[in-house]
Design an enzyme around this catalytic site. Structure first.
Site, PDB file in Angstrom:
ATOM      1  N   SER A 118      15.070  21.049 -16.949  1.00  0.00           N
ATOM      2  CA  SER A 118      13.868  21.840 -17.203  1.00  0.00           C
ATOM      3  C   SER A 118      14.271  23.107 -17.926  1.00  0.00           C
ATOM      4  O   SER A 118      15.336  23.674 -17.664  1.00  0.00           O
ATOM      5  CB  SER A 118      13.197  22.173 -15.873  1.00  0.00           C
ATOM      6  N   HIS A 171       0.835  -1.223   0.000  1.00  0.00           N
ATOM      7  CA  HIS A 171       0.000   0.000   0.000  1.00  0.00           C
ATOM      8  C   HIS A 171       0.860   1.260   0.000  1.00  0.00           C
ATOM      9  O   HIS A 171       0.435   2.304   0.480  1.00  0.00           O
ATOM     10  CB  HIS A 171      -0.939   0.041   1.206  1.00  0.00           C
ATOM     11  N   GLU A 184       9.862   7.825 -17.069  1.00  0.00           N
ATOM     12  CA  GLU A 184       8.509   8.371 -17.260  1.00  0.00           C
ATOM     13  C   GLU A 184       7.983   8.039 -18.654  1.00  0.00           C
ATOM     14  O   GLU A 184       6.834   7.642 -18.826  1.00  0.00           O
ATOM     15  CB  GLU A 184       8.523   9.892 -17.083  1.00  0.00           C
ATOM     16  N   LYS A 211      16.249  21.539 -11.716  1.00  0.00           N
ATOM     17  CA  LYS A 211      15.585  20.254 -11.979  1.00  0.00           C
ATOM     18  C   LYS A 211      16.486  19.226 -12.670  1.00  0.00           C
ATOM     19  O   LYS A 211      17.287  19.543 -13.518  1.00  0.00           O
ATOM     20  CB  LYS A 211      14.341  20.460 -12.876  1.00  0.00           C
TER      21      LYS A 211
END
Ligand code: ARG
Length: 476
Positions: free
Chosen positions: A276, A155, A289, A282
């Site tokens: 970024s 979980h 992804e 970043k």
């Protein structure tokens, strides 16, 4: 005039040419189409259907055509619809009318089914090679992290500590099943449809088995209608691919989480991340992804192919031309993801101290306190309740279990003795799971050995099939 123009009185509508042509994508099959034609034309001579001289002329011409296509010299046109007719047309230009003998006893319907199988066979070998590399990268991280403890989650809540090696090996075995599915599918892909003709077979005395042997197929497909009309081998591949990308997607999600400041368990190498355009600080895990994102298209291709086939009467229908783009795209998507994943996993930094910290500053050793009490003859259910209260108390005191004094422990059960501190230490908790497949170090080492055995059998298969395909290319 079209190769099939004899029966027509008017030229095809330009829009129809555009709409029905597959040459823009099926040119990917060119080399396989030629490979199939070379075996076919050799068989035609062997069976005295055409002369050996004509067969040799055609074979030479086909090789010239194949070269011209591969170095971009040949013009592939929409008027010639697909790769099969484009090649035949180019052959006619090359060797003259004798080239027209190539298509004796053959239809584009068995031809395209053949090309698809030859293409897929090649792709299966490449994919097993890439899966093997990924498994080795995961294996290597496992061997380097036999003493690295991190929280295992259920979980997405810290549950029980595990070895990072154990976590990496979970993926090794997942990809092993993917590997086995691909390997198993080979025997259904590697069967020759050639000789099925358009649907019913052919009236020429061809030798289907000879062609199958030349092309290293295991056997011929028994039924000509089935041979030209099913694409179940494509569906099966897409399903296997969908599972591979789904597994990659789960691993991607973990990499994304682990590289966040919130987890801070790993750092992907700079060479696998991007920045970024606005936020200078970043470092984004774009590769995992995007792999996670591309799962959608592969699963989509599986749905697409199943839907295309659903409700099609036997035998060949033009609908089936839709079998190609999804398959090609799936192969490319998988190759791309797998090729990146192996070096990305290999080069990632594992932040062992942060992982350990997450275990030490947690209650994931609570089960072990309960198991300890069970060892003192307390029924597990009762022990569960006692430990629940102990954890609640600890949270209120802003302590972890190992911070409690013996007196504090004994408020909850006088069965708890001084040896509890050794029992609840992270490594002890891990090593207590000394069951086959468990996270204890010796059990994880056992899994490493099991993985090695599997790798050896994968590699034996891969090198055998790679050699088989290699030999076929050299011969032609
Ligand atoms: N381009 C076709 C395909 O990809 C080849 C087979 C066409 N056969 C036919 N009878 N129209 O499916």
């Amino acid at each position: 005039m079209k190769l099939w123009g004899g029966r027509f009185t008017k030229p095809t509508n330009k829009l129809v040419d555009e709409y029905t042509a597959s040459i823009s994508f099926d040119q990917k099959l060119a080399a396989f189409d030629v490979q199939g034609s070379l075996a076919h034309v050799d068989m035609l001579a062997k069976c005295d259907i055409i002369s050996r001289e004509d067969s040799t002329t055609i074979a030479k011409g086909l090789k010239v055509v194949a070269n011209k296509i591969s170095n971009g010299e040949a013009e592939l046109t929409q008027e010639n619809e697909d790769i099969h007719m484009n090649i035949e047309k180019l052959l006619l230009d090359e060797v003259g009318a004798v080239g027209g003998k190539l298509h004796t006893g053959r239809s584009r319907n068995d031809q395209v089914a053949l090309d698809m199988r030859l293409y897929l066979r090649d792709a299966l070998v490449t994919i097993t090679q890439l899966l093997d590399e990924l498994q080795h990268a995961l294996y290597q991280q496992a061997t380097a992290n036999l003493d690295t403890v991190l929280p295992g989650y259920t979980h997405l809540q810290r549950a029980q500590p595990v070895l990072f090696a154990h976590h990496m090996l979970a993926y090794v075995f997942m990809f092993q099943r993917d590997m086995e599915r691909i390997i198993d599918s080979w025997k259904r892909v590697n069967r020759s449809p050639l000789g099925a003709g358009a649907l019913a077979g052919t009236s020429f005395p061809i030798d289907r088995h000879y062609v199958a042997d030349q092309l290293e197929f295991d056997s011929v497909i028994e039924n000509s209608l089935d041979a030209v009309s099913d694409r179940d081998f494509v569906v099966e591949f897409l399903a296997d691919a969908a599972l591979i990308t789904t597994h990659l997607s789960r691993l991607s999600e973990e990499l994304v989480q682990w590289s966040s400041a919130e987890f801070n368990f790993i750092e992907l190498d700079d060479t696998f991340c991007t920045g970024s355009s606005m936020m200078p600080q970043k470092k984004n895990p774009d590769v995992p992804e995007l792999v996670r994102g591309k799962t959608g298209r592969v699963v989509g291709h599986l749905m697409g192919m199943l839907t295309t086939l659903k409700g099609l009467p036997l035998a060949y229908n033009k609908d089936m031309q839709e079998d190609k783009e999804g398959m090609f795209d799936t192969v490319e998507t998988l190759k791309g993801a797998l090729a990146l994943f192996a070096p990305m996993i290999e080069s990632m930094e594992v932040k062992k101290d942060n992982m350990y910290e997450a275990v030490a500053k947690d209650y994931s050793n609570a089960t072990d306190l309960a198991d300890y009490l069970v060892g003192k003859n307390m029924p597990f259910r009762e022990a569960h309740a006692v430990v629940g209260e102990t954890v609640l108390y600890s949270i209120e005191q802003q302590k972890y279990l190992l911070d409690l004094s013996l007196a504090e422990f004994q408020q909850f059960s006088d069965a708890i003795e001084a040896d509890i501190y050794d029992v609840l230490a992270p490594k002890a908790v891990v090593n207590a799971r000394n069951v086959a497949g468990g996270t204890a170090k010796n059990r994880v080492e056992e899994q490493l050995k099991q993985a090695e055995t599997l790798f050896a059998s994968n590699q034996a298969w891969i090198s055998k099939k790679a050699a088989l395909l290699e030999e076929l290319t050299i011969e032609n």
